[in-house]
Design a protein around this motif. Structure first.
Motif, mmCIF file in Angstrom:
data_model
loop_
_atom_site.group_PDB
_atom_site.id
_atom_site.type_symbol
_atom_site.label_atom_id
_atom_site.label_comp_id
_atom_site.label_asym_id
_atom_site.label_seq_id
_atom_site.Cartn_x
_atom_site.Cartn_y
_atom_site.Cartn_z
ATOM 1 N N ILE A 77 0.889 -1.178 0.000
ATOM 2 C CA ILE A 77 0.000 0.000 0.000
ATOM 3 C C ILE A 77 0.920 1.219 0.000
ATOM 4 O O ILE A 77 1.787 1.322 0.876
ATOM 5 N N PRO A 78 0.801 2.091 -0.989
ATOM 6 C CA PRO A 78 1.764 3.196 -1.101
ATOM 7 C C PRO A 78 1.836 4.008 0.199
ATOM 8 O O PRO A 78 0.829 4.183 0.897
ATOM 9 N N MET A 79 3.047 4.431 0.554
ATOM 10 C CA MET A 79 3.205 5.319 1.716
ATOM 11 C C MET A 79 3.042 6.745 1.212
ATOM 12 O O MET A 79 3.738 7.166 0.299
ATOM 13 N N LEU A 80 2.089 7.437 1.787
ATOM 14 C CA LEU A 80 1.734 8.768 1.272
ATOM 15 C C LEU A 80 2.559 9.845 1.979
ATOM 16 O O LEU A 80 3.119 9.613 3.049
ATOM 17 N N LEU A 82 2.811 14.275 2.921
ATOM 18 C CA LEU A 82 1.893 15.259 3.507
ATOM 19 C C LEU A 82 1.852 16.520 2.664
ATOM 20 O O LEU A 82 2.885 16.994 2.219
ATOM 21 N N LYS A 113 4.758 16.422 14.117
ATOM 22 C CA LYS A 113 5.424 15.926 12.900
ATOM 23 C C LYS A 113 6.903 15.737 13.262
ATOM 24 O O LYS A 113 7.665 16.668 13.350
ATOM 25 N N ARG A 166 3.328 2.196 10.107
ATOM 26 C CA ARG A 166 4.191 3.251 9.552
ATOM 27 C C ARG A 166 4.459 4.305 10.596
ATOM 28 O O ARG A 166 3.618 4.577 11.462
ATOM 29 N N GLU A 168 7.932 7.122 12.061
ATOM 30 C CA GLU A 168 9.144 7.928 11.820
ATOM 31 C C GLU A 168 10.275 7.378 12.677
ATOM 32 O O GLU A 168 10.084 7.105 13.870
ATOM 33 N N TYR A 220 2.593 6.041 13.646
ATOM 34 C CA TYR A 220 1.423 6.913 13.556
ATOM 35 C C TYR A 220 0.406 6.463 12.524
ATOM 36 O O TYR A 220 -0.566 7.149 12.257
ATOM 37 N N ALA A 222 -0.940 2.881 9.718
ATOM 38 C CA ALA A 222 -0.784 1.461 9.368
ATOM 39 C C ALA A 222 -1.269 1.251 7.944
ATOM 40 O O ALA A 222 -2.180 1.948 7.463
ATOM 41 N N LYS A 284 -5.162 15.397 11.107
ATOM 42 C CA LYS A 284 -5.798 14.309 10.339
ATOM 43 C C LYS A 284 -7.283 14.238 10.665
ATOM 44 O O LYS A 284 -7.660 14.356 11.831
ATOM 45 N N PRO A 301 -2.819 12.392 1.058
ATOM 46 C CA PRO A 301 -4.243 12.263 1.346
ATOM 47 C C PRO A 301 -4.915 13.640 1.439
ATOM 48 O O PRO A 301 -4.298 14.603 1.884
ATOM 49 N N MET A 304 -5.767 14.978 5.323
ATOM 50 C CA MET A 304 -4.698 15.250 6.265
ATOM 51 C C MET A 304 -3.883 16.422 5.763
ATOM 52 O O MET A 304 -3.743 16.620 4.552
HETATM 53 C C1 LIG Z 1 -1.041 9.138 7.518
HETATM 54 C C2 LIG Z 1 0.300 9.140 6.772
HETATM 55 C C3 LIG Z 1 0.056 9.573 5.335
HETATM 56 C C4 LIG Z 1 0.922 7.749 6.815
HETATM 57 N N1 LIG Z 1 -0.036 6.780 6.307
HETATM 58 C C5 LIG Z 1 0.167 6.216 5.097
HETATM 59 O O1 LIG Z 1 1.151 6.426 4.414
HETATM 60 C C6 LIG Z 1 -0.898 5.327 4.597
HETATM 61 C C7 LIG Z 1 -1.048 5.258 3.239
HETATM 62 C C8 LIG Z 1 -2.036 4.452 2.728
HETATM 63 C C9 LIG Z 1 -2.831 3.717 3.572
HETATM 64 O O2 LIG Z 1 -3.662 2.884 2.932
HETATM 65 C C10 LIG Z 1 -4.902 2.527 3.301
HETATM 66 C C11 LIG Z 1 -5.171 1.179 3.185
HETATM 67 C C12 LIG Z 1 -6.455 0.764 3.409
HETATM 68 C C13 LIG Z 1 -7.441 1.711 3.768
HETATM 69 C C14 LIG Z 1 -7.117 3.061 3.886
HETATM 70 C C15 LIG Z 1 -5.844 3.483 3.654
HETATM 71 C C16 LIG Z 1 -2.668 3.799 4.954
HETATM 72 C C17 LIG Z 1 -1.692 4.627 5.475
HETATM 73 C C18 LIG Z 1 1.297 10.048 7.455
HETATM 74 C C19 LIG Z 1 2.426 10.441 6.758
HETATM 75 C C20 LIG Z 1 3.403 11.200 7.426
HETATM 76 C C21 LIG Z 1 3.197 11.550 8.785
HETATM 77 C C22 LIG Z 1 4.124 12.304 9.582
HETATM 78 N N2 LIG Z 1 5.293 12.750 9.071
HETATM 79 N N3 LIG Z 1 3.851 12.573 10.866
HETATM 80 C C23 LIG Z 1 2.708 12.132 11.413
HETATM 81 N N4 LIG Z 1 2.478 12.412 12.703
HETATM 82 N N5 LIG Z 1 1.787 11.426 10.720
HETATM 83 C C24 LIG Z 1 2.014 11.112 9.417
HETATM 84 N N6 LIG Z 1 1.092 10.379 8.747
#
Ligand SMILES: CC(C)(CNC(=O)c1ccc(Oc2ccccc2)cc1)c1ccc2c(N)nc(N)nc2n1
Length: 325
Positions: A77-80, A82, A113, A166, A168, A220, A222, A284, A301, A304
């Motif tokens: 699942i791609p890591m997104l 911000l 962050k 996922r 840091e 932070y 999954a 978020k 996303p 967020m």
């Molecule tokens: C939320 C997310 C973008 C990570 N999450 C993901 O990468 C991610 C990506 C697809 C996903 O896929 C899904 C799978 C099934 C259903 C919904 C989503 C789930 C998580 C993110 C990225 C960077 C962060 C950062 N620097 N600091 C904090 N505090 N929070 C952060 N949160």
């Protein structure tokens, strides 16, 4: 259990407790020399009696020969990443866009962050099997052996869960200062900031070097986990915490933008007292149903946003070029 096994259990419990005090509580109760003495004793006994080694033994952290390079890992699942905003007006625009799109009230979760390196951790049946960098979001690097040396990262989960989380990986300020002090004494180039030091430490080909860099992690999010029970981001954070994985304790659920602004003001003031570096606040949407309704752009996303602190004045220090090949 015989006397030797009991002694091994006591050694492991002590070493894990000392690690927790040093990394999680930022309050060591014994000097590093005492930690190293016990670790060397444990390594000696396990070397003589390999049949007594357990997967969660602290000696299982620093394993593996130096690598020739890093394998590529494709994120299921791609890591997104911000989207960034820099002021309150842009945050209010974000809130307006979100409420228009979902057509109902919205609660948020605010998180710090952490100024580190985004990583993904996979546990299969409770065992830590894969650690990877974010890379370009789809393809990262396999740094499992280096992440195993991070004392706050459990090597096993309590109930044999299979999850991909996922977070840091970062270097606490105390570790960063000690590392640069040691480098200065050896006439080596200094790291410019804890983020570069963490990145340079994780990109070491030899895990023994990483093990001495005293890194830590906060999680932070999954990718893969049994979703049906969890309907909100706040519940997801509690779930990750219940797995025994470190989750930053400063996160807060906010039911209005007023509370979001209070949180940002509070942590802008508290920033310098934290034992780790932060470069902003992440806001978020809490409900996962609302997250799904909002969806993602290609890279980040829509549910967020990251509020970035104004850049601090640039302090000209030598940039450490850590060649790990
Ligand atoms: C939320 C997310 C973008 C990570 N999450 C993901 O990468 C991610 C990506 C697809 C996903 O896929 C899904 C799978 C099934 C259903 C919904 C989503 C789930 C998580 C993110 C990225 C960077 C962060 C950062 N620097 N600091 C904090 N505090 N929070 C952060 N949160």
């Amino acid at each position: 259990m015989n006397e030797r096994e009991q002694h091994l259990r006591d050694l492991r419990a002590k070493l894990n407790q000392y690690s927790y005090q040093y990394y999680v509580e930022d309050n060591p109760s014994v000097p590093d020399s005492e930690y190293d003495r016990l670790m060397n004793e444990l390594i000696a006994i396990e070397t003589e009696h390999p049949e007594l080694v357990t997967p969660d033994s602290p000696t299982q952290r620093v394993g593996g020969e130096p690598l020739k390079g890093f394998e590529k890992v494709t994120h299921e699942i791609p890591m997104l990443s911000l989207g960034d905003v820099f002021n309150e007006a842009e945050l209010l625009d974000f809130d307006r866009r979100v409420r228009q799109a979902v057509g109902e009230e919205v609660a948020y979760v605010c998180e710090l962050k952490i100024d580190g390196l985004a990583i993904s951790l996979t546990y299969e049946a409770g065992a830590f099997v894969l650690g990877a960098t974010r890379g370009d979001g789809t393809t990262g690097e396999n740094i499992t052996n280096n992440l195993r040396t991070v004392r706050t990262l459990p090597l096993t989960l309590p109930n044999g869960e299979t999850v991909e989380v996922r977070g840091e990986c970062y270097m606490p300020k105390r570790s960063f200062d000690a590392l640069n002090k040691a480098r200065q004494e050896k006439g080596e180039p200094l790291f410019a900031n804890p983020r570069n030091a963490a990145a340079g430490s994780l990109r070491q080909l030899d895990p023994k070097v990483t093990a001495h860099r005293r890194l830590s992690v906060f999680l932070y999010s999954a990718g893969r986990f049994d979703r049906e029970k969890i309907t909100s981001h706040w519940e997801l954070l509690q779930y990750i915490r219940k797995l025994g994985l470190p989750v930053n304790p400063e996160s807060r659920r906010c039911t209005s933008m007023h509370e979001v602004f209070d949180y940002i003001k509070e942590y802008t003031e508290k920033r310098d007292q934290l034992s780790y570096g932060i470069d902003g606040i992440v806001v978020k949407v809490d409900s996962m149903a609302q997250q799904a309704a909002l969806g993602n752009t290609v890279k980040s996303p829509k549910w967020m946003i990251a509020y970035k602190f104004p850049a601090e004045e640039v302090v000209s220090t030598l940039e450490a070029i850590e060649i790990s090949v």
